[in-house]
Design a protein around this motif. Sequence first.
Motif, PDB file in Angstrom:
ATOM      1  N   ARG A  39      60.100  13.924   3.746  1.00 31.66           N
ATOM      2  CA  ARG A  39      58.673  14.076   4.049  1.00 31.66           C
ATOM      3  C   ARG A  39      57.830  14.045   2.793  1.00 31.66           C
ATOM      4  O   ARG A  39      56.774  13.423   2.742  1.00 31.66           O
TER       5      ARG A  39
ATOM      6  N   ARG B 139      52.350   7.561   0.313  1.00 33.04           N
ATOM      7  CA  ARG B 139      51.085   7.326   1.011  1.00 33.04           C
ATOM      8  C   ARG B 139      49.906   7.713   0.112  1.00 33.04           C
ATOM      9  O   ARG B 139      48.911   7.026   0.043  1.00 33.04           O
ATOM     10  N   GLU B 140      50.061   8.828  -0.563  1.00 31.77           N
ATOM     11  CA  GLU B 140      48.946   9.331  -1.348  1.00 31.77           C
ATOM     12  C   GLU B 140      48.691   8.495  -2.597  1.00 31.77           C
ATOM     13  O   GLU B 140      47.552   8.244  -2.952  1.00 31.77           O
TER      14      GLU B 140
ATOM     15  N   GLY C 161      51.737  17.978   1.637  1.00 28.92           N
ATOM     16  CA  GLY C 161      50.523  17.172   1.431  1.00 28.92           C
ATOM     17  C   GLY C 161      49.323  17.870   2.017  1.00 28.92           C
ATOM     18  O   GLY C 161      49.419  18.966   2.547  1.00 28.92           O
TER      19      GLY C 161
ATOM     20  N   GLU D  99      47.472  16.813   4.516  1.00 25.84           N
ATOM     21  CA  GLU D  99      47.050  16.211   5.789  1.00 25.84           C
ATOM     22  C   GLU D  99      46.605  17.232   6.838  1.00 25.84           C
ATOM     23  O   GLU D  99      45.920  16.883   7.778  1.00 25.84           O
TER      24      GLU D  99
ATOM     25  N   ASP E 250      53.979   8.920   9.153  1.00 25.41           N
ATOM     26  CA  ASP E 250      55.256   8.929   8.446  1.00 25.41           C
ATOM     27  C   ASP E 250      56.136   7.763   8.895  1.00 25.41           C
ATOM     28  O   ASP E 250      56.775   7.098   8.084  1.00 25.41           O
TER      29      ASP E 250
ATOM     30  N   ARG F 216      54.941  11.315   1.797  1.00 25.06           N
ATOM     31  CA  ARG F 216      53.581  11.757   1.491  1.00 25.06           C
ATOM     32  C   ARG F 216      53.143  11.222   0.126  1.00 25.06           C
ATOM     33  O   ARG F 216      52.032  10.723  -0.024  1.00 25.06           O
ATOM     34  N   ASP F 217      54.036  11.277  -0.859  1.00 22.81           N
ATOM     35  CA  ASP F 217      53.668  10.778  -2.193  1.00 22.81           C
ATOM     36  C   ASP F 217      53.369   9.287  -2.150  1.00 22.81           C
ATOM     37  O   ASP F 217      52.415   8.816  -2.760  1.00 22.81           O
TER      38      ASP F 217
ATOM     39  N   ARG G 171      52.492  23.018   3.278  1.00 25.69           N
ATOM     40  CA  ARG G 171      52.791  21.615   3.487  1.00 25.69           C
ATOM     41  C   ARG G 171      52.966  20.915   2.143  1.00 25.69           C
ATOM     42  O   ARG G 171      52.437  21.368   1.133  1.00 25.69           O
TER      43      ARG G 171
END
Length: 597
Positions: free
Chosen positions: A515, A522-523, A251, A253, A470, A519-520, A249
Motif C-alpha cells: 500500500r 501515485r503521489e 498517505g 487520501e 490502488d 501511494r508513493d 495512514r
Amino acid sequence: MSSIKPLPDTLISQIAAGEVVERPASVVKELLENALDAGARTVEVVLEQGGIKRIRISDDGGGIEAGELPLALARHATSKIATLDDLESVRSLGFRGEALASIASVARVSIMSRQAVSPRAWRIAADGGPAGAAEPAAHAPGTTVEVADLYFNTPARRKFLKSEATEFAHCEDTVKRAALSRHDVAFSLRHNNRVALHLARQEAADGRRRIEAVLGADFAAGMRVVDEAGGGDTALRLSGYAGAPAFSRSGRELQFLFVNGRFVRDKVLSHALRQAYSDLMHGDRHPAYVLYLDIDPRAVDVNVHPAKTEVRFRDSRAIHQFVYHAVTKALSGSAAQTPAPAATASLSDTGWLRPRPAYDGARPSFQPSLGIAQSRGDYAAFVATTRASVQAATAPQRNADDSEHPLGYALAQLHGIYILAQNTLGLVLVDMHAAHERILYERLKTALDASSMQTQKLLVPAIFTSDSLDMATAEEHAPTLHALGFDLAPVSPTTLAVRAVPALLSGGDLSALARGILRDIREFGASRVITERQNELLGTMACHGAVRAHRALTIQEMNALLREMEATERSGQCNHGRPTWYQMSLSDLDKLFLRGR
Ligand code: ADP
Ligand code: MG
C-alpha cells in the motif's frame, strides 16, 4: 511576429478549460457543484469508461428557465453573483460562470432542465461549438447535464488521460467528497452500468452514518468528535471528526477539509492538523479526518484558483491556532488509549540523557561497510548470515573491548521495543524497529543504485483489499513495481495479491508495504519515485520491511542487530530523523540516583 488579434470565443474557453477541466473528475466536480448550488436533494452520477466516454449527472434542484439555457453555456454568465460585494461574501460553490462553457468547448454537452413551475422540460446541446436552439424535452423538475467524448476535439489533451480505471477512481473520490460535504443530499454513482456508490440522505445532523459509509467502519469506530466555536466577532466553527491516532495512514487520501462546504486543500489547515497529531503519530504516518470549518465568507478568499480548491484566509495565524487547539482538545480525550510518548521527552529534557549520534568519526573503528550480499534479507535471514561474526559475542556479561564492538552486548529486550545492551561506558538503549529500518534503508539504497534488487517470490501471497485507485496504480505501473522488486496482481475487483517483494523486505508487513509503495508512486509519479523521490520511497520500504515492535528477539538476534548497526552508515538516526540508540553512561545513572562519585 504576427499582429495582435483577439482570440475566438471557443479558443478562449478551451484555454480556460485547460485550468478547469483537467480530467473527467473535474467535470464531475463542476457538475456536482452546480447541482448542489441548485438546491438538489438527490444527485445521480452515471459514468461510462471512467467518465471519458460519458458523464451524466441528474439532480432534482431548481432547474434552469428555458430562456436562460443558452446563457448557462455562455462564458462568464452566472446566476450566483452580480456584484463585487456578492463575490466577497459568496456562499455558493460556483461563481465564476465559466465551468459549463469550458466543458462545452472540449466535449459534447447537452443540458435538459425543467423548473417546477414549468409544464415541460427544455433541452439544449453543443458539440464543441455554439449551442443549438432549445427544444422541448421530457424531464422531471431538475436538471440533467450530459458530457460525452471528453477532449474529442482536443486530441493533445486526451493523451494526458490515464487508464479508465484511474480516471474512474478520481471521479469516485470527487463524488465521495461531495457526499461528505452534504450529508442531507442523497448520492448515487454508477460506472459502466454497475452501482459503485449509493448513499441515502441523512437526516441526523451529526452525519455519522454518512461518514461511516464513505470512510469505513474502522475509521468511524475510533473517530473523535470535534466541535469548537471560535470567540471573537466573526462566526467561526470547526466541527466533524478526527480519526484516532491509531487509525493512521501511509498517505493523505483520507483527509477531508471543507471550508464553508467547499472541499479544499489548504496548507494552513493541514499544517495545524499535522501539528495536533504530531505527538501521537509516527512522522511518516498521516491522520485521517473529516472536518468542516465554517467561517464568515468575508474572512476567506475563495477566488484564488480556477478549480476553487484553494482558499486564502484573511487571518491565517488565528485560523491555524484555532484549528490546532480544537483538534488537540478532541484528541486529548483519548489519552487512555494512546500512551503519550512522554517518557523519553521528559528524560532528555532533564539533560542527563542525551542522544549520542553514532559514528561521528571520533572513533576510528566504526568503518561503514554495507552487508548487502544476502539474497534473503528478512530479519531471520540476516541474523543467520551474521551469526558467525556474533558467535564470540553472545555472552552478555562479557566486557569486551569497545573498540571492537562499541554498542556492546545485549542484556535483554524491554517491552518488545527496546534492546538494553552494556558497553564499557554504561548502558546502551536501542529502538529495535528504528535501527532495523535504518539498516534496511541503506541496504535497499545500495541494491537499487546497483540495479541488483533481489526479488523473493512468496509461497503464500499476501492478499489485501484495495480501492480502485490502488488497483489502477498497480496495473498501470507494473513495470516500475517490477523494477523495485514487487509483483502485485489483482485477484478480484477489490483485492490485490502481493506475489513477490524485494528479498530484503520479505519479513515485514507486506500489505502495508505494498500500500505504501502504491501511494508513493501515485503521489510522486512512477519515474520520479525512483529518481528524485528515491529517499522517500526507500523510507517507505524500509519502514514496512523492518522488524515490528513486540517481536521477541533472542540475545543472539539482538547482538546481530547491534553488529549490523555498527557496520551500517549513519545508523545513529532512523530514516525519520529519530535517533536509533542512546548511550546512558554510568555517571548519567549515578546522577539519576543522586549518587555522588
Ligand atoms: P457557475 O456555477 O460558476 O455559475 P457554471 O458554468 O457552472 O457557472 O453554470 C452557469 C449557470 O448555469 C449557473 O450559474 C446556474 O445558473 C446554471 N446551472 C448550471 N447547472 C445547473 C443545475 N444543475 N441546476 C440549475 N442551474 C444550473
Ligand atoms: Mg458551476
